[in-house]
Enzyme design. Structure first.
Site, PDB file in Angstrom:
ATOM      1  N   SER A   1      -4.583  -9.740  -3.117  1.00 24.33           N
ATOM      2  CA  SER A   1      -5.021 -10.765  -4.063  1.00 24.33           C
ATOM      3  C   SER A   1      -3.848 -11.604  -4.542  1.00 24.33           C
ATOM      4  O   SER A   1      -4.038 -12.592  -5.247  1.00 24.33           O
ATOM      5  CB  SER A   1      -5.714 -10.106  -5.263  1.00 24.33           C
ATOM      6  OG  SER A   1      -4.792  -9.279  -5.945  1.00 24.33           O
TER       7      SER A   1
ATOM      8  N   CYS B   1      16.407  19.856 -12.372  1.00 25.79           N
ATOM      9  CA  CYS B   1      16.624  19.818 -13.826  1.00 25.79           C
ATOM     10  C   CYS B   1      15.495  20.476 -14.611  1.00 25.79           C
ATOM     11  O   CYS B   1      15.579  20.562 -15.842  1.00 25.79           O
ATOM     12  CB  CYS B   1      16.806  18.371 -14.286  1.00 25.79           C
ATOM     13  SG  CYS B   1      15.285  17.399 -14.161  1.00 25.79           S
TER      14      CYS B   1
ATOM     15  N   HIS C   1       5.852  -0.646  -2.670  1.00 23.60           N
ATOM     16  CA  HIS C   1       5.454   0.071  -3.886  1.00 23.60           C
ATOM     17  C   HIS C   1       5.545   1.585  -3.714  1.00 23.60           C
ATOM     18  O   HIS C   1       4.940   2.335  -4.481  1.00 23.60           O
ATOM     19  CB  HIS C   1       4.031  -0.330  -4.313  1.00 23.60           C
ATOM     20  CG  HIS C   1       3.940  -1.740  -4.823  1.00 23.60           C
ATOM     21  ND1 HIS C   1       2.760  -2.445  -4.916  1.00 23.60           N
ATOM     22  CD2 HIS C   1       4.905  -2.589  -5.282  1.00 23.60           C
ATOM     23  CE1 HIS C   1       2.997  -3.670  -5.402  1.00 23.60           C
ATOM     24  NE2 HIS C   1       4.294  -3.781  -5.620  1.00 23.60           N
TER      25      HIS C   1
ATOM     26  N   ASN D   1       0.833  -1.198   0.000  1.00 25.90           N
ATOM     27  CA  ASN D   1       0.000   0.000   0.000  1.00 25.90           C
ATOM     28  C   ASN D   1       0.872   1.253   0.000  1.00 25.90           C
ATOM     29  O   ASN D   1       1.908   1.301   0.657  1.00 25.90           O
ATOM     30  CB  ASN D   1      -0.933   0.000   1.211  1.00 25.90           C
ATOM     31  CG  ASN D   1      -1.856  -1.205   1.189  1.00 25.90           C
ATOM     32  OD1 ASN D   1      -1.994  -1.856   0.150  1.00 25.90           O
ATOM     33  ND2 ASN D   1      -2.462  -1.526   2.314  1.00 25.90           N
ATOM     34  N   VAL D   2       0.388   2.253  -0.721  1.00 22.65           N
ATOM     35  CA  VAL D   2       1.145   3.497  -0.839  1.00 22.65           C
ATOM     36  C   VAL D   2       0.494   4.601  -0.003  1.00 22.65           C
ATOM     37  O   VAL D   2       0.839   5.760  -0.127  1.00 22.65           O
ATOM     38  CB  VAL D   2       1.246   3.928  -2.328  1.00 22.65           C
ATOM     39  CG1 VAL D   2       2.060   2.923  -3.126  1.00 22.65           C
ATOM     40  CG2 VAL D   2      -0.139   4.119  -2.964  1.00 22.65           C
TER      41      VAL D   2
ATOM     42  N   CYS E   1      12.022  13.095  -9.187  1.00 25.23           N
ATOM     43  CA  CYS E   1      12.205  13.612 -10.541  1.00 25.23           C
ATOM     44  C   CYS E   1      11.908  12.509 -11.551  1.00 25.23           C
ATOM     45  O   CYS E   1      12.434  11.404 -11.449  1.00 25.23           O
ATOM     46  CB  CYS E   1      13.640  14.111 -10.682  1.00 25.23           C
ATOM     47  SG  CYS E   1      13.997  14.617 -12.364  1.00 25.23           S
TER      48      CYS E   1
ATOM     49  N   CYS F   1      10.721  19.832 -11.396  1.00 23.50           N
ATOM     50  CA  CYS F   1      11.862  19.458 -10.550  1.00 23.50           C
ATOM     51  C   CYS F   1      12.780  20.673 -10.401  1.00 23.50           C
ATOM     52  O   CYS F   1      13.101  21.336 -11.383  1.00 23.50           O
ATOM     53  CB  CYS F   1      12.601  18.300 -11.221  1.00 23.50           C
ATOM     54  SG  CYS F   1      14.171  17.906 -10.443  1.00 23.50           S
TER      55      CYS F   1
HETATM   56  P1  OAD Z   1      -6.096  -6.070  -4.848  1.00 21.69           P
HETATM   57  O1  OAD Z   1      -7.151  -5.069  -5.114  1.00 21.69           O
HETATM   58  O2  OAD Z   1      -5.565  -6.865  -5.989  1.00 21.69           O
HETATM   59  O3  OAD Z   1      -6.638  -7.128  -3.771  1.00 21.69           O
HETATM   60  C1  OAD Z   1      -7.290  -6.703  -2.609  1.00 21.69           C
HETATM   61  C2  OAD Z   1      -7.586  -7.917  -1.769  1.00 21.69           C
HETATM   62  O4  OAD Z   1      -8.121  -7.459  -0.542  1.00 21.69           O
HETATM   63  C3  OAD Z   1      -8.586  -8.899  -2.373  1.00 21.69           C
HETATM   64  O5  OAD Z   1      -8.039 -10.210  -2.336  1.00 21.69           O
HETATM   65  C4  OAD Z   1      -9.812  -8.772  -1.455  1.00 21.69           C
HETATM   66  O6  OAD Z   1     -10.502 -10.007  -1.293  1.00 21.69           O
HETATM   67  C5  OAD Z   1      -9.153  -8.346  -0.166  1.00 21.69           C
HETATM   68  N1  OAD Z   1     -10.019  -7.603   0.766  1.00 21.69           N
HETATM   69  C6  OAD Z   1     -11.054  -6.780   0.501  1.00 21.69           C
HETATM   70  N2  OAD Z   1     -11.555  -6.270   1.637  1.00 21.69           N
HETATM   71  C7  OAD Z   1     -10.822  -6.792   2.656  1.00 21.69           C
HETATM   72  C8  OAD Z   1     -10.839  -6.660   4.078  1.00 21.69           C
HETATM   73  N3  OAD Z   1     -11.723  -5.864   4.702  1.00 21.69           N
HETATM   74  N4  OAD Z   1      -9.921  -7.357   4.795  1.00 21.69           N
HETATM   75  C9  OAD Z   1      -9.024  -8.152   4.197  1.00 21.69           C
HETATM   76  N5  OAD Z   1      -8.946  -8.310   2.861  1.00 21.69           N
HETATM   77  C10 OAD Z   1      -9.840  -7.636   2.104  1.00 21.69           C
HETATM   78  O7  OAD Z   1      -4.932  -5.307  -4.041  1.00 21.69           O
HETATM   79  P2  OAD Z   1      -3.404  -5.746  -3.847  1.00 21.69           P
HETATM   80  O8  OAD Z   1      -3.261  -7.206  -3.707  1.00 21.69           O
HETATM   81  O9  OAD Z   1      -2.872  -4.880  -2.778  1.00 21.69           O
HETATM   82  O10 OAD Z   1       0.308  -2.004  -7.381  1.00 21.69           O
HETATM   83  O11 OAD Z   1      -2.795  -5.286  -5.229  1.00 21.69           O
HETATM   84  C11 OAD Z   1      -1.410  -5.368  -5.422  1.00 21.69           C
HETATM   85  C12 OAD Z   1      -0.922  -4.249  -6.272  1.00 21.69           C
HETATM   86  O12 OAD Z   1      -1.712  -4.138  -7.465  1.00 21.69           O
HETATM   87  C13 OAD Z   1      -1.067  -2.876  -5.652  1.00 21.69           C
HETATM   88  O13 OAD Z   1      -0.032  -2.565  -4.759  1.00 21.69           O
HETATM   89  C14 OAD Z   1      -1.029  -1.986  -6.860  1.00 21.69           C
HETATM   90  C15 OAD Z   1      -1.982  -2.740  -7.736  1.00 21.69           C
HETATM   91  O14 OAD Z   1      -1.855  -2.532  -9.090  1.00 21.69           O
HETATM   92  C16 OAD Z   1       0.870  -0.904  -7.861  1.00 21.69           C
HETATM   93  O15 OAD Z   1       0.281   0.156  -7.903  1.00 21.69           O
HETATM   94  C17 OAD Z   1       2.270  -1.097  -8.348  1.00 21.69           C
END
Ligand code: OAD
Length: 255
Positions: A194, A155, A124, A107-108, A132, A152
């Site tokens: 996920s 530059c 991430h 998470n960001v 920059c 920036c």
């Molecule tokens: P996703 O949106 O792919 O997955 C979110 C997960 O959270 C799913 O498996 C849901 O079932 C689960 N979920 C929903 N509500 C919940 C709750 N209350 N408690 C627990 N789990 C819950 O998000 P990420 O796996 O974080 O990357 O995605 C990974 C990366 O994909 C992110 O960091 C981002 C995105 O593109 C970048 O931006 C580089």
């Protein structure tokens, strides 16, 4: 969404209570209960409404910096108005109970730090930092709100959000620290992800192959089936407080 906490296996509470090293990987699901949208949930996820390749790639920023910047400003506003939830707070509490606890977050949003977690690897990046775009190395503070993409100071090129975009490598220090934590931990918690985006998604199998007990906390099934020995199907804001309280009690009885 289930609001009930599934039964907590005694073996899990015992392993956590006796562990010296624990690592946790969190994803967007941990912040869902703070009102921050996930990425892949079918109705509410960001990628159901927006196309990643138009907003979260260097090529997108290069061709339309204003649109990409304004999308990140919208996300910054959303996160600035959000508050850490019970899941974030429980993870901060777990850090105080375990001798070596490493929190790796995809998470960001910075909500783990706002909840009090100290040892956090922001895999991430972070929404509230900038760098920059040309990579000149200059660090420029950007006061908020900032509706237009800023320049920036070093530059004169564009400043971009300090997050990892699709197709970009994870910064080496974050990658190495996360891999070390996965390899060395006795218990690995995968929470609210996920597990579809690599290399973060590979950390659970790395931990499992190195002998850790891998535990998944998520209301929905994910790709971690092979790695997770224990699955707790529930919301992190419900499961984590119950689990951490059980660990606190078990740790107390061991002393
Ligand atoms: P996703 O949106 O792919 O997955 C979110 C997960 O959270 C799913 O498996 C849901 O079932 C689960 N979920 C929903 N509500 C919940 C709750 N209350 N408690 C627990 N789990 C819950 O998000 P990420 O796996 O974080 O990357 O995605 C990974 C990366 O994909 C992110 O960091 C981002 C995105 O593109 C970048 O931006 C580089």
């Amino acid at each position: 969404m289930t609001h009930a906490c599934p039964p907590l296996p005694g073996v899990l509470v015992d392993r956590l209570a006796g562990a010296r090293r624990v690592a946790a990987l969190t994803g967007a699901g941990v912040s869902a209960e703070s009102g921050v949208p996930t990425f892949r949930d079918a109705q509410s996820g960001l990628w159901a409404r927006y196309r990643p390749e138009e907003l979260a790639t260097a090529a997108a920023f290069e061709s339309d910096p204003a649109t990409v910047w304004s999308w990140y400003e919208w996300r910054r506003d959303l996160v600035a108005a959000a508050r850490p939830n019970a899941g974030h707070l429980a993870l901060a509490r777990l850090e105080s109970l375990v001798p070596e606890f490493t929190l790796i977050t995809q998470n960001v949003d910075g909500l783990h730090a706002r909840a009090g977690s100290r040892r956090v690897i922001e895999f991430h990046g972070n929404l509230f930092t900038n760098r920059c775009f040309a990579g000149c190395g200059e660090v420029t503070d950007v006061p908020r709100p900032c509706p237009e993409p800023p320049r920036c100071r070093g530059c004169g090129g564009w400043l971009r959000p300090g997050v990892v975009w699709f197709g970009e490598p994870i910064p080496q220090p974050a990658l190495l620290a996360a891999q070390a934590a996965a390899l060395e931990c006795e218990v690995f918690l995968a929470v609210g992800t996920s597990a579809q985006v690599y290399p973060a998604a590979g950390l659970a199998s790395l931990a499992q192959r190195a002998g850790a007990l891998v535990v998944e906390i998520n209301p929905a099934p994910t790709g971690l089936d092979g790695a997770a020995a224990v699955t707790l199907p529930g919301a992190s804001g419900v499961v984590l407080p119950a689990l951490v309280e059980a660990v606190r009690v078990a740790r107390g009885t061991r002393q």
